[in-house]
Enzyme design. Sequence first.
Site, PDB file in Angstrom:
ATOM      1  N   LYS A   1      10.760   1.208  -3.409  1.00 23.19           N
ATOM      2  CA  LYS A   1       9.926   1.696  -4.534  1.00 23.19           C
ATOM      3  C   LYS A   1      10.447   3.009  -5.110  1.00 23.19           C
ATOM      4  CE  LYS A   1       7.821   3.481  -0.812  1.00 23.19           C
ATOM      5  NZ  LYS A   1       7.012   3.290   0.343  1.00 23.19           N
TER       6      LYS A   1
ATOM      7  N   GLU B   1       9.148  -7.601  -5.124  1.00 25.73           N
ATOM      8  CA  GLU B   1       7.733  -7.783  -4.779  1.00 25.73           C
ATOM      9  C   GLU B   1       7.292  -6.849  -3.657  1.00 25.73           C
ATOM     10  OE1 GLU B   1       5.261 -10.276  -6.162  1.00 25.73           O
ATOM     11  OE2 GLU B   1       4.281  -8.576  -5.225  1.00 25.73           O
TER      12      GLU B   1
ATOM     13  N   ILE C   1       0.804  -8.097  -0.460  1.00 24.49           N
ATOM     14  CA  ILE C   1      -0.045  -8.590  -1.563  1.00 24.49           C
ATOM     15  C   ILE C   1       0.873  -8.975  -2.734  1.00 24.49           C
ATOM     16  CG2 ILE C   1      -1.937  -8.064  -3.140  1.00 24.49           C
ATOM     17  CD1 ILE C   1      -2.721  -5.744  -1.282  1.00 24.49           C
TER      18      ILE C   1
ATOM     19  N   GLY D   1       4.129   3.710  12.128  1.00 26.66           N
ATOM     20  CA  GLY D   1       5.260   3.337  11.267  1.00 26.66           C
ATOM     21  C   GLY D   1       4.915   3.138   9.803  1.00 26.66           C
TER      22      GLY D   1
ATOM     23  N   GLU E   1       5.974   7.582   5.307  1.00 24.11           N
ATOM     24  CA  GLU E   1       7.355   7.776   4.876  1.00 24.11           C
ATOM     25  C   GLU E   1       8.049   8.724   5.850  1.00 24.11           C
ATOM     26  OE1 GLU E   1       8.677   6.194   1.991  1.00 24.11           O
ATOM     27  OE2 GLU E   1       6.819   5.179   2.417  1.00 24.11           O
TER      28      GLU E   1
ATOM     29  N   ASP F   1       4.099   8.796  -3.350  1.00 27.33           N
ATOM     30  CA  ASP F   1       4.380   7.384  -3.035  1.00 27.33           C
ATOM     31  C   ASP F   1       3.471   6.476  -3.882  1.00 27.33           C
ATOM     32  OD1 ASP F   1       5.458   5.328  -0.866  1.00 27.33           O
ATOM     33  OD2 ASP F   1       3.310   4.989  -1.033  1.00 27.33           O
TER      34      ASP F   1
ATOM     35  N   LYS G   1       4.439   3.740  -7.026  1.00 32.64           N
ATOM     36  CA  LYS G   1       3.977   2.346  -7.053  1.00 32.64           C
ATOM     37  C   LYS G   1       3.150   2.077  -8.314  1.00 32.64           C
ATOM     38  CE  LYS G   1       3.890   2.086  -1.994  1.00 32.64           C
ATOM     39  NZ  LYS G   1       3.054   2.391  -0.838  1.00 32.64           N
TER      40      LYS G   1
HETATM   41  N1  HSE Z   1       4.391   4.981   3.248  1.00 31.88           N
HETATM   42  C1  HSE Z   1       3.974   3.799   2.561  1.00 31.88           C
HETATM   43  C2  HSE Z   1       2.474   3.677   2.687  1.00 31.88           C
HETATM   44  C3  HSE Z   1       4.675   2.603   3.145  1.00 31.88           C
HETATM   45  O1  HSE Z   1       1.895   4.359   3.551  1.00 31.88           O
HETATM   46  O2  HSE Z   1       1.851   2.931   1.928  1.00 31.88           O
HETATM   47  C4  HSE Z   1       4.519   1.345   2.336  1.00 31.88           C
HETATM   48  O3  HSE Z   1       5.018   1.494   1.035  1.00 31.88           O
END
Ligand code: HSE
Length: 423
Positions: free
Chosen positions: A106, A130, A137, A188, A191, A202, A206
């Site tokens: 992204k 995607e 999703i 996990g 980021e 982030d 998106k």
């Molecule tokens: N760091 C991102 C999140 C990972 O927490 O949504 C998925 O894009």
Amino acid sequence: MSTARHYKIGLLGCGTVGQGLVELVNRNRGLIRERSGIELSFTKILVRDLAKKRPGVDRNLLTIQPDHVINNGCDVVVELVGGLEPARSFIQRALSGRKHVVTANKALLAADGFALLNKAVSQRVQFGFEASVCAGIPIIRALQSGLVGNSIRSLTGILNGTCNYILTRMADAGMPFVDALREAQGKGFAEADPTLDVDGYDAAQKLKILAEIAWGGRIALETVQIEGIRNITLDDVDSARKLGYAVKQVAHAEFNDGGVSLSVHPALLPMAHPLASVRDENNAVQVKGDAVGEMFFHGKGAGSLPSASAVLSDIVDIASHKRSLTRISARAVPVAGADLPYQRYLRFPVGEPSAIGKITSALERQGIGVDRAAAIWAKTSSEQSQVKFVTQSCQADTLRAALSMVSTLGLLQGDYVALRLAA
Ligand code: HSE
């Protein structure tokens, strides 16, 4: 019985999502063959460290040479390295060699998606992404094809799993922000640099990707107004709950007056709002289209197999020639700076809770009516006294002027918090 067509994947990167992809292809190879007539296999897999343990991954496929992946007879190059470089160069080399490309990246798409898509179009190859937004999703597909006949009015979502996980743990377990972030990192989702999550970048990347597809043109990332969740305390989450709201990090894009306004911000959502019940690392997007009305997409927005599921859907679509080339026009989508009125939750750290009177007067002098006000005395020396307000609806400009006036009164002992009571 018809024979399956072999389709070869060159994989760049074998971290969380890469290993998930290998696992999913191995697990569901037969199912994919039955459904699509495609037999998937890997040619080579690029890694940084050949010695690292990767359960379920055939060591003979591993290489540390990118060209052994990109130029080794594969049909599609899957980029799961992440970050801007060398991922961008890898993708450009693959496109130059007329390979189809699938990526989950992204950050790269938000920075350079238009150029990469154009290059794919000019090379007449496919470019699937995607997995870059909301992982499992299929929201990009929904906007590109399922909802293609709609004029999109708005997109409202929870697009960052880490922030949603932190806010859920704060609300449900009374866990302080830093501990909840540490848990998200351990699982996990976060980021490598978690400030990208908690400061809203982030989610903004998106939102830009979704908005460019929804409104069919280019949108600069800088036009997204971004506010992070770092200043939200357990006390805010608790106060919100008592008022009947959940604190969420919301990404919102709305078409109004010929332009789109975009923002990422923490907000108090009424418990009955569909986004208020999105928990943990889940993501969700509410789309409003002129024909379809309101739609709600909800599911796992991060993690190994949910991301791999989206990557695999692109690979199978491309292999089955189901995709038409994704295009984003070169025209810039007009940006609107709509300043809509919202009720607000305000919290001010103060030395003396009696400051509530002076702050109420300051807000009212700027034309901001107060619906509720409360003063909270610090119980111990490590705590801070607070005054809190729920205001009547006011525009951001009016609020800014009022907050700057309150800041000059000499009453504040730290940063204030100001949150909308709406998505
Ligand atoms: N760091 C991102 C999140 C990972 O927490 O949504 C998925 O894009």
